[in-house]
Write an enzyme that holds these catalytic residues in place. Structure first.
Site, PDB file in Angstrom:
ATOM      1  N   HIS A  71       0.837  -1.203   0.000  1.00  0.00           N
ATOM      2  CA  HIS A  71       0.000   0.000   0.000  1.00  0.00           C
ATOM      3  C   HIS A  71       0.875   1.259   0.000  1.00  0.00           C
ATOM      4  O   HIS A  71       0.694   2.165  -0.830  1.00  0.00           O
ATOM      5  CB  HIS A  71      -0.909  -0.027   1.236  1.00  0.00           C
ATOM      6  CG  HIS A  71      -1.835   1.152   1.346  1.00  0.00           C
ATOM      7  ND1 HIS A  71      -3.151   1.091   0.941  1.00  0.00           N
ATOM      8  CD2 HIS A  71      -1.644   2.411   1.806  1.00  0.00           C
ATOM      9  CE1 HIS A  71      -3.726   2.280   1.150  1.00  0.00           C
ATOM     10  NE2 HIS A  71      -2.829   3.087   1.680  1.00  0.00           N
ATOM     11  N   GLU A  72       1.832   1.311   0.910  1.00  0.00           N
ATOM     12  CA  GLU A  72       2.683   2.507   1.006  1.00  0.00           C
ATOM     13  C   GLU A  72       3.589   2.649  -0.210  1.00  0.00           C
ATOM     14  O   GLU A  72       3.914   3.768  -0.618  1.00  0.00           O
ATOM     15  CB  GLU A  72       3.492   2.490   2.308  1.00  0.00           C
ATOM     16  CG  GLU A  72       2.652   2.500   3.594  1.00  0.00           C
ATOM     17  CD  GLU A  72       1.600   3.613   3.646  1.00  0.00           C
ATOM     18  OE1 GLU A  72       1.824   4.676   3.036  1.00  0.00           O
ATOM     19  OE2 GLU A  72       0.551   3.402   4.289  1.00  0.00           O
ATOM     20  N   GLU A  97      -4.703   7.805  -3.070  1.00  0.00           N
ATOM     21  CA  GLU A  97      -5.222   6.537  -2.555  1.00  0.00           C
ATOM     22  C   GLU A  97      -5.510   5.557  -3.702  1.00  0.00           C
ATOM     23  O   GLU A  97      -5.448   4.345  -3.517  1.00  0.00           O
ATOM     24  CB  GLU A  97      -6.472   6.800  -1.700  1.00  0.00           C
ATOM     25  CG  GLU A  97      -6.889   5.667  -0.786  1.00  0.00           C
ATOM     26  CD  GLU A  97      -5.902   5.367   0.359  1.00  0.00           C
ATOM     27  OE1 GLU A  97      -4.914   6.097   0.538  1.00  0.00           O
ATOM     28  OE2 GLU A  97      -6.133   4.369   1.067  1.00  0.00           O
TER      29      GLU A  97
HETATM   30 ZN    ZN Z   1      -3.240   5.204   1.866  1.00  0.00          ZN
END
Ligand code: ZN
Length: 491
Positions: free
Chosen positions: A256-257, A286
């Site tokens: 995710h990061e 996002e």
């Molecule tokens: Zn995020």
């Protein structure tokens, strides 16, 4: 020097100082000795006042008035658009209101944490009322007669409106509620049930970061309690965490990061330390973290590769084959907590927060009625009653620190990721074959080429529309979720 060149030189120094301030924040979460907190608060406060003074400096107004936009190229005009926007927002809010907001929200976080530990919403309510009143005042200063919630939302997702999100979310909600009910009626596999060496988890998460294209010459990976990414341009760092019994927490936090960090690392270097040199909005940001984590990282193809890697690293861990592993990675289960939610439940958490916070800002919902409204909505969408405030209205830090208009960008990111994934599938027909071999490069190259390189050049909506070839809509995300979980659970 032309007015434009003078403005950009001043701006460049402000951007550099903002990067320094960000790195102080990174240090606080990763390296800083525990005893340094009081000094760090002053250091960060000093940086904030320097930045605030620069961002509201009257010379910016003079330079903006003197710039001849017709003489600028597309990049120059985009820089001016973003500087004009940020200067207007920063100067519309009176200085004493900004200072009061900073004071109240920095104290409010502690009040919220204590109320959550004590399961006592009433102890938090007066503080929340104060935060909402101040944010409404700020919104009134920003909105100039327009919608208050939209004025707040604009900070995180420029150009989005509450009405447009309401329509999009209204289309998401019934199909998500129905999908959730179908999936939970099916057989759900048990979670992993053993301990996984945490140093080995970190080593494998580093391999995964590299597999997703993270550039360690311009970044680094450390541990933090709540994973985040930090910085832009030539120094973009990520953090992750480990949990002995749940290695997926580490692996998917990392991926995710890496999605967030890759966006920052892949922006055209010509935009370094300019307004175009960082991600354009929270929603678009996002979308990158989510497509890396979910549509790519939790795909049948990539989990097949991860299964082999985990067998090499940990030996037999009680999952018989790739097919079973895919089910365990994508395990759906009901739960109260947003940050632990799976792909099926996650957006339902956001949809309810969006409706509640919009009503709070509009004045249609009072703070005293918030827990009841929360619990009713949770039971309607999730089919269970909330048992205690820490599992309900007190679970998230956001409202205590004044983040109103932020929550919807999480679902917007998922919606954008759905659109991008559909377009990516058409552009790269052999995507699954490559992912199954652990090769994400056709996907990451497509995202870099079609989206990431532009940074702040295009407004958020155009950023997605130009990459996908159509205006963003919730359809592709819903189709993806229904196909994936329908197939996984035979429903
Ligand atoms: Zn995020």
């Amino acid at each position: 020097m032309s007015a434009y060149d003078e403005l950009m030189a001043f701006q460049r120094e402000t951007e550099a100082l903002a990067q320094v301030a960000g790195r102080l924040g990174w240090d606080q979460e990763t390296m800083m000795p525990r005893g340094a907190v009081d000094q760090r608060v002053e250091e960060m406060g000093a940086m904030e006042s320097v930045l605030h003074a620069r961002r509201t400096d009257a010379r910016i107004g003079d330079w903006l008035a003197a710039v001849d936009e017709r003489a600028l190229d597309e990049t120059g005009r985009a820089n001016i658009r973003l500087i004009r926007r940020s200067f207007a927002r920063n100067t519309r809010v009176p200085g004493d209101l900004a200072a009061e907001l900073a004071r109240v929200t920095s104290r409010a976080q502690g009040v919220w944490a204590a109320a959550r530990a004590d399961e006592d919403f009433a102890a938090f309510a007066p503080t929340l009322e104060k935060v909402i009143a101040l944010r409404r005042q700020e919104a009134e200063a920003l909105a100039e007669g327009g919608d208050l919630y939209d004025a707040l939302l604009d900070d995180y997702e420029p150009g989005a409106s509450g009405a447009e999100l309401e329509a999009m979310f209204a289309a998401l909600r019934p199909r998500l509620v129905a999908l959730r009910a179908r999936v939970l009626a099916a057989d759900i596999p048990p979670p992993l049930d053993q301990e996984f060496d945490e140093a080995v988890q970190m080593a494998l998460s580093r391999e995964l970061a590299l597999a997703f294209g993270y550039d360690l010459d311009h970044g680094r990976i450390d541990k933090a309690v709540h994973p985040f990414s930090s910085g832009s341009g030539l120094d973009v760092r990520i953090t992750t965490r480990t949990s002995a019994r749940d290695p997926f927490n580490c692996f998917y936090s990392t991926i995710h990061e890496v999605g967030h960090a890759s966006y920052e690392q892949n922006i055209d270097r010509a935009h370094l330390l300019t307004p175009l040199g960082s991600g354009v909005s929270m929603g678009v940001h996002e979308s990158q973290s989510r497509i890396y984590e979910n549509q790519l990282g939790r795909s049948r193809a990539f989990t097949g590769y991860l299964y082999g890697k985990m067998r090499d690293a940990f030996g037999d861990f009680g999952v018989a084959n790739e097919g079973e592993f895919y089910k365990v990675v994508n395990r759906v289960q009901p739960g109260y907590i947003r940050t632990e939610a799976d792909e099926v439940h996650y957006n339902l958490h956001i949809l309810m927060r969006f409706d509640l916070e919009r009503a709070l800002i509009a004045g249609d919902l009072g703070v005293a009625d918030l827990p009841g409204a929360w619990n009713d909505r949770f039971e309607a969408d999730f089919g269970v009653a909330v048992d205690k405030p820490s599992n309900g209205v007190l679970q998230d830090v956001h409202w205590s620190v004044g983040l109103f208009g932020y929550f919807p960008t999480y679902t917007l990111g998922n919606v954008y990721a759905g659109c991008l994934h559909a377009a990516l599938g058409k552009a790269v027909p052999d995507l699954d074959t490559r992912l199954a071999a652990g090769d994400t490069s056709p996907a990451t190259a497509w995202l870099r080429e079609n989206l990431q390189q532009y940074g702040g050049q295009r407004v958020p909506r155009d950023t997605i529309e130009k990459a996908c070839g159509h205006a963003p809509s919730e359809g592709p995300l819903l189709d993806y979720l229904e196909a994936k979980f329908g197939d996984l659970y035979g429903v």
